[in-house]
Design an enzyme around this catalytic site. Structure first.
Site: not given
Length: 224
Positions: A15, A93, A133, A164, A175
């Site tokens: 997204k 969320r 990623r 990250r 998450r």
């Protein structure tokens, strides 16, 4: 085209990448709550409450609603006042947040200018994508490292690719538990009830998802 585009989906659904493409294609402002929070942290001007929320976020916990509203509503208001549409990336969320945003849109007189797009992806693929990623340290481009032609540097600007801090395995699993498909089901139902929902299969190439997204946004009506 609608002034408010809401993108949602599980972590790793792409997204953020699609929000950037929409912003570039249509001249909209890309509002990512993650980016807003990271900018707040980098600014070094946070108060004690905000600092606690940022530390919790780095550990994989959800950020308190009050801080999300404070940052996102300010950014949305600034854009609308400037005559610019916005694309919201991962801002909502849960249904309480969806309802709160909807009330904010009503107050701003733009409730009829909302389209919600879910980029759907199974949780197991979310885990795989997040674990592999990288992000460009120079331009912020998110780069998947799966496949036979995984790049050694950013394909957009040539910058260095880094992991990250919130993409390690332990944080990723947490998450997905908090933000994955189980938690998204009520949000999907909310926007279905509003008559503003479109669903895109996120298990496609970035280009294919972008093409489908553009088709939805360019349509004269948003009716299922």
């Amino acid at each position: 085209m609608k002034k408010i585009i809401i993108l949602f989906g599980p972590p790793g659904s792409g997204k953020g990448t699609q929000a950037k493409r929409i912003a570039e294609s249509f001249g909209y402002r890309h509002i990512s709550t993650g980016d807003l929070l990271r900018a707040l942290s980098a600014a070094g001007t946070v108060d004690e409450q905000e600092q606690k929320a940022l530390v919790a976020m780095q550990g994989g916990a959800l950020v308190p609603d009050w801080l999300i509203y404070k940052l996102a509503f300010q950014a949305i208001t600034e854009s609308l006042q400037a005559g610019q549409g916005v694309v919201l990336d991962g801002a909502i969320r849960n249904t309480a947040q969806a309802e709160h945003y909807q009330e904010f849109f009503k107050q701003r007189g733009v409730a009829a200018e909302v389209v919600a797009i879910e980029i759907a992806l199974p949780d197991e693929l979310s885990l795989e994508r997040l674990s592999t990623r990288r992000v460009c340290a120079a331009c912020g481009e998110i780069v998947p490292l799966t496949g036979p032609a995984a790049p050694a540097s950013c394909p957009k600007c040539g910058g260095k690719l880094v992991a990250r801090a919130d993409d390690n395995q332990e944080v990723v699993r947490k998450r997905i538990e908090l933000q994955g498909n189980q938690s998204l089901a009520p949000i999907r139902a909310f926007y279905q009830g509003q008559g503003t929902l479109k669903i895109i299969n996120g298990n496609q190439s970035i280009a294919a998802v972008a093409e489908e997204t553009s088709r939805i946004l360019n349509a004269s009506e948003y009716v299922d």
